[in-house]
Write an enzyme that holds these catalytic residues in place. Structure first.
Site, PDB file in Angstrom:
ATOM      1  N   ARG A  50       0.831  -1.206   0.000  1.00 42.50           N
ATOM      2  CA  ARG A  50       0.000   0.000   0.000  1.00 42.50           C
ATOM      3  C   ARG A  50       0.869   1.261   0.000  1.00 42.50           C
ATOM      4  NH1 ARG A  50      -4.401   0.831   4.660  1.00 42.50           N
ATOM      5  NH2 ARG A  50      -2.518   1.181   5.892  1.00 42.50           N
ATOM      6  N   LYS A 149      -2.566   7.061   1.248  1.00 45.68           N
ATOM      7  CA  LYS A 149      -2.274   7.320   2.661  1.00 45.68           C
ATOM      8  C   LYS A 149      -1.148   8.348   2.699  1.00 45.68           C
ATOM      9  CE  LYS A 149      -1.959   4.784   7.015  1.00 45.68           C
ATOM     10  NZ  LYS A 149      -3.014   5.516   7.707  1.00 45.68           N
ATOM     11  N   GLU A 182     -15.927   6.836   5.834  1.00 52.27           N
ATOM     12  CA  GLU A 182     -15.169   6.128   6.875  1.00 52.27           C
ATOM     13  C   GLU A 182     -15.080   7.025   8.096  1.00 52.27           C
ATOM     14  OE1 GLU A 182     -11.069   5.407   5.734  1.00 52.27           O
ATOM     15  OE2 GLU A 182     -10.909   7.351   4.756  1.00 52.27           O
TER      16      GLU A 182
HETATM   17  N1  PMP Z   1      -8.982   5.132   7.252  1.00 51.06           N
HETATM   18  C1  PMP Z   1      -8.072   6.058   7.568  1.00 51.06           C
HETATM   19  C2  PMP Z   1      -8.334   7.471   7.179  1.00 51.06           C
HETATM   20  C3  PMP Z   1      -6.905   5.704   8.247  1.00 51.06           C
HETATM   21  O1  PMP Z   1      -5.986   6.624   8.556  1.00 51.06           O
HETATM   22  C4  PMP Z   1      -6.700   4.351   8.610  1.00 51.06           C
HETATM   23  C5  PMP Z   1      -5.438   3.937   9.309  1.00 51.06           C
HETATM   24  N2  PMP Z   1      -5.339   4.448  10.610  1.00 51.06           N
HETATM   25  C6  PMP Z   1      -7.693   3.414   8.295  1.00 51.06           C
HETATM   26  C7  PMP Z   1      -8.812   3.848   7.593  1.00 51.06           C
HETATM   27  C8  PMP Z   1      -7.545   1.981   8.663  1.00 51.06           C
HETATM   28  O2  PMP Z   1      -6.585   1.358   7.847  1.00 51.06           O
HETATM   29  P1  PMP Z   1      -5.689   0.164   8.373  1.00 51.06           P
HETATM   30  O3  PMP Z   1      -6.617  -0.928   8.759  1.00 51.06           O
HETATM   31  O4  PMP Z   1      -4.839  -0.197   7.214  1.00 51.06           O
HETATM   32  O5  PMP Z   1      -4.919   0.685   9.529  1.00 51.06           O
END
Ligand code: PMP
Length: 289
Positions: A50, A149, A182
């Protein structure tokens, strides 16, 4: 604590970067948050993949291969004797001029911090999280695509401020069309009967790795998983709602906008998935040795 900075492990107080780094000046860079469980780096390859996708999306060339990057993460954990914790992996655009031009930045900078983890208070996993929907929208995919990200998290910070100012710790962010995207730092799932529903990433969600793991584990437990557009109606009328993320793992939501969700506390499906996830963290991972 030893911090990895561009190939060298240095003492925390010497871990410094230039004030001309575009990561600082413009939030120009990408990052990952990774967990270490039981002496193993959890879902490391997925995080590295990622990271490189995020970098590609912002035309950032990382001066290491993904394999070298994975090895650097493991090496940093080893240097810090990390058995359980949290790793922050950061790649910035590097040192440039005061102008925006990323092509003036000679070389990306890689920083790896292997640290402890700050979790939600344990009782919240039993009682459930209270959250609110906020006015700050998730970025339009043709602005900063939420699948990236990036170090530019101001949008999420603004949402978090709204949540905290409303007296809760997390929030639901909607996308410009008004669909659920989200949380400010986690993905969101709705449980309806034996079906789990989460917004497709085009609705403005990060391709969360915990989300992905949940989508893989849930069918084994007899649940159907769907990616579908959700509105606040779907949240308010859900049997259960839970959030997923590297730091939060799986946490049930008890209340949204002061409305109880289901029984107003984490439901049986959420708790079962959280238990299965915890078991998976014992099985999966790249050993630190
Ligand atoms: N959405 C956002 C905006 C995030 O920053 C994160 C990570 N903290 C997630 C979702 C969750 O992703 P992951 O399960 O890969 O940590």
């Amino acid at each position: 604590m030893k911090v990895y900075v561009n190939g060298r492990l240095v003492a925390e107080q010497n871990a410094k970067i230039s004030v001309f780094d575009h990561g600082l000046l413009y939030g120009d860079g990408v990052f990952e948050g990774i967990r270490v469980y039981h002496g193993k780096v959890f879902t490391l390859k997925r995080h590295i993949d990622r990271l490189y996708r995020s970098a590609k999306a912002i035309a950032l060339t990382i001066s290491m291969t993904p394999e070298e990057m994975a090895a650097a993460v493991v090496k940093t954990c080893k240097a810090n004797k990390l058995k359980n914790g949290y790793v922050r992996l950061i790649v910035t655009r590097g040192v440039g001029t005061l102008g925006l031009n990323p092509y003036q930045c000679k070389e990306s900078q890689v920083i790896i911090i292997a640290a402890g983890i700050q979790l939600y208070p344990v009782e919240l996993y039993k009682e459930g999280l209270s959250i609110v929907t906020v006015g700050t929208m998730r970025n339009h995919p043709e602005a900063i695509n939420p699948r990236i990200k990036s170090l530019n998290y101001l949008n999420n910070v603004l949402a978090k401020i709204e949540a905290l100012n409303s007296g809760v710790m997390e929030c639901v962010m909607l996308n410009p069309q008004g669909y659920v995207a989200e949380a400010s730092g986690d993905n969101i799932f709705v449980v309806r009967g034996k079906t789990l529903i989460t917004p497709p990433v085009w609705c403005g969600a990060l391709e969360g790795i915990t989300r992905e793991v949940v989508m893989e584990l849930a069918p084994e437990l007899g649940y159907e998983v769907k990616e579908d557009v959700l509105t606040r109606y779907d949240l308010y009328t859900a049997d259960e709602v839970f959030l997923t993320g590297t730091a939060a793992e799986i946490i049930g939501v008890g209340v949204i906008d002061r409305r109880p969700i289901g029984e107003g506390k984490p439901g049986p499906v959420t708790l079962q998935l959280a238990e299965r996830f915890r078991e998976f963290t014992r099985q999966e991972g790249v050993p630190i040795q």
